[in-house]
Design a protein around this motif. Structure first.
Motif, PDB file in Angstrom:
ATOM      1  N   PRO A   1       0.876  -1.102   0.241  1.00  0.00           N
ATOM      2  CA  PRO A   1       0.101   0.476   0.309  1.00  0.00           C
ATOM      3  C   PRO A   1       0.310   0.687  -0.047  1.00  0.00           C
ATOM      4  N   SER A   2      -0.009   2.137  -0.530  1.00  0.00           N
ATOM      5  CA  SER A   2       0.860   4.004  -0.269  1.00  0.00           C
ATOM      6  C   SER A   2       0.366   4.699   0.519  1.00  0.00           C
ATOM      7  N   ILE A   3       1.218   6.254   0.782  1.00  0.00           N
ATOM      8  CA  ILE A   3       0.161   6.620   0.589  1.00  0.00           C
ATOM      9  C   ILE A   3       0.648   8.141  -0.084  1.00  0.00           C
ATOM     10  N   ALA A   4      -0.366   8.521  -0.823  1.00  0.00           N
ATOM     11  CA  ALA A   4      -0.307   9.191  -2.064  1.00  0.00           C
ATOM     12  C   ALA A   4      -0.376  11.125  -1.577  1.00  0.00           C
ATOM     13  N   PHE A   5       0.093  12.414  -1.864  1.00  0.00           N
ATOM     14  CA  PHE A   5      -0.445  13.609  -1.186  1.00  0.00           C
ATOM     15  C   PHE A   5       0.542  14.478  -1.971  1.00  0.00           C
ATOM     16  N   THR A   6      -0.095  15.696  -2.476  1.00  0.00           N
ATOM     17  CA  THR A   6       0.494  16.569  -3.163  1.00  0.00           C
ATOM     18  C   THR A   6       0.804  17.631  -1.783  1.00  0.00           C
ATOM     19  N   GLY A   7       1.449  18.966  -1.079  1.00  0.00           N
ATOM     20  CA  GLY A   7       1.902  19.400  -0.270  1.00  0.00           C
ATOM     21  C   GLY A   7       0.386  19.710   0.525  1.00  0.00           C
TER      22      GLY A   7
ATOM     23  N   VAL B   1       4.718   9.957  -3.238  1.00  0.00           N
ATOM     24  CA  VAL B   1       4.241   8.802  -3.348  1.00  0.00           C
ATOM     25  C   VAL B   1       5.313   7.879  -2.555  1.00  0.00           C
ATOM     26  N   VAL B   2       4.469   7.288  -0.995  1.00  0.00           N
ATOM     27  CA  VAL B   2       5.578   6.583   0.153  1.00  0.00           C
ATOM     28  C   VAL B   2       4.682   4.941   0.242  1.00  0.00           C
ATOM     29  N   SER B   3       5.464   4.627  -0.004  1.00  0.00           N
ATOM     30  CA  SER B   3       4.842   2.739  -0.384  1.00  0.00           C
ATOM     31  C   SER B   3       5.761   2.565   1.494  1.00  0.00           C
TER      32      SER B   3
END
Length: 318
Positions: free
Chosen positions: A202-208, A228-230
């Protein structure tokens, strides 16, 4: 004011979309050139809406998507009056939500201590273990999330944090010794790290500011995200703790990362431990993440890799 300013800007842009719809549909039809211009504006507005937290951005994105569908099907001219009213109403609701968010600070509760703008910390014990928890209010426009670059891999959490003048920093994904290549999809400032791809993590995806949790075997970076960090596994999904993975039953030091149900608050948790002797299993960490306020959560690389830095305090968990 810092909460309402981004919402006011988005509301103003929605009003411009409303004006354009009104102008283009006055003759009862929508030409190919007008459709192209409107779609370009809608795409730009969708991208701008993403940095808003989930409960603010979702209604706006749904409405913009509906306008696109109506334009594509040729029904926009016939529905113009309804669309214009809803666009205007969406802008008004957006500002009201932001004003409500400013008046209801999610970080002033249950012993949380304000550490920085939009960031609160809390230290407590859980099952006899020391816990350092951080809550980040993504509705605060002074907050910014960031990953390190691929060229910076291999540096310690403390070195990374000080180099980027970060207020809070934690370790990321599992990695290969020697190359420091992460196991899952990784992206920094819109650039995907070479040799990384979406898979079983799984990952967390984000903008600022805006962030979303992506489950295992997702299709990759969702398009709007630039970081993105997994890691693995997903330990909390829609408020339900996941089953204990066979390879995550060891009690050890853990780092958890989670989001509230509205995606407004990002939670980071560091739990002390010593491999095989004390600490938490993955499922136990899921229960802890739910307790602090997360609705979705995953573990980061644990054991000796579990680290947290807080500016002014240094490495609170090494």
């Amino acid at each position: 004011r810092v909460f309402t300013k981004p919402a006011q800007a988005q509301a103003k842009q929605l009003e411009r979309v409303r004006t354009q719809v009104d102008t283009f549909t006055k003759d009862g039809k929508l030409s190919a050139a007008e459709k192209k211009s409107l779609n370009a504006r809608l795409a730009k507005r969708e991208k701008a809406a993403r940095p808003l937290v989930g409960y603010q951005s979702e209604p706006v994105l749904e409405l913009l998507g509906e306008v696109k569908r109506l334009a594509r099907s040729g029904r926009l001219a016939a529905m113009a009056d309804d669309v214009e009213g809803r666009l205007r109403g969406a802008g008004d609701r957006l500002v009201k939500q932001a004003e409500f968010a400013a008046a209801h600070d999610r970080l002033k509760k249950d012993g949380w201590k304000r550490a920085y703008h939009g960031v609160a910390t809390k230290n407590f014990r859980y099952h006899g273990l020391a816990v350092h928890a951080v809550a980040v209010d993504l509705a605060d426009p002074r907050v910014r999330l960031q990953t390190n670059t691929q060229g910076e891999r291999g540096k310690t959490v403390e070195t990374q944090a000080k180099g980027h003048r970060a207020e809070i920093a934690i370790n990321g994904d599992f990695f290969s010794f020697g190359s420091y290549q992460p196991s899952g999809l990784t992206e920094t400032n819109g650039k995907q790290w070479s040799g990384t791809q979406a898979g079983y993590e799984p990952s967390i995806a984000f903008t600022g500011r805006h962030a979303e949790m992506l489950g295992a075997y997702h299709r990759g970076e969702p398009g709007w995200a630039d970081n993105v960090v997994s890691a693995r596994p997903m330990i909390l999904r829609d408020g339900k703790v996941g089953a204990e993975p066979d390879n995550m039953t060891e009690k050890t030091s853990r780092i958890g990362l989670g989001l509230s149900k509205s995606n407004r608050v990002l939670y980071l948790v560091a739990v002390e431990g010593r491999s095989g002797v004390k600490g938490l299993t993955a499922a136990e960490l899921g229960k802890l993440m739910k307790r602090v306020g997360a609705d979705d959560a995953m573990t980061m690389d644990g054991g000796d890799s579990a680290q947290m830095y807080q500016r002014g305090r240094g490495m609170v968990h090494r």
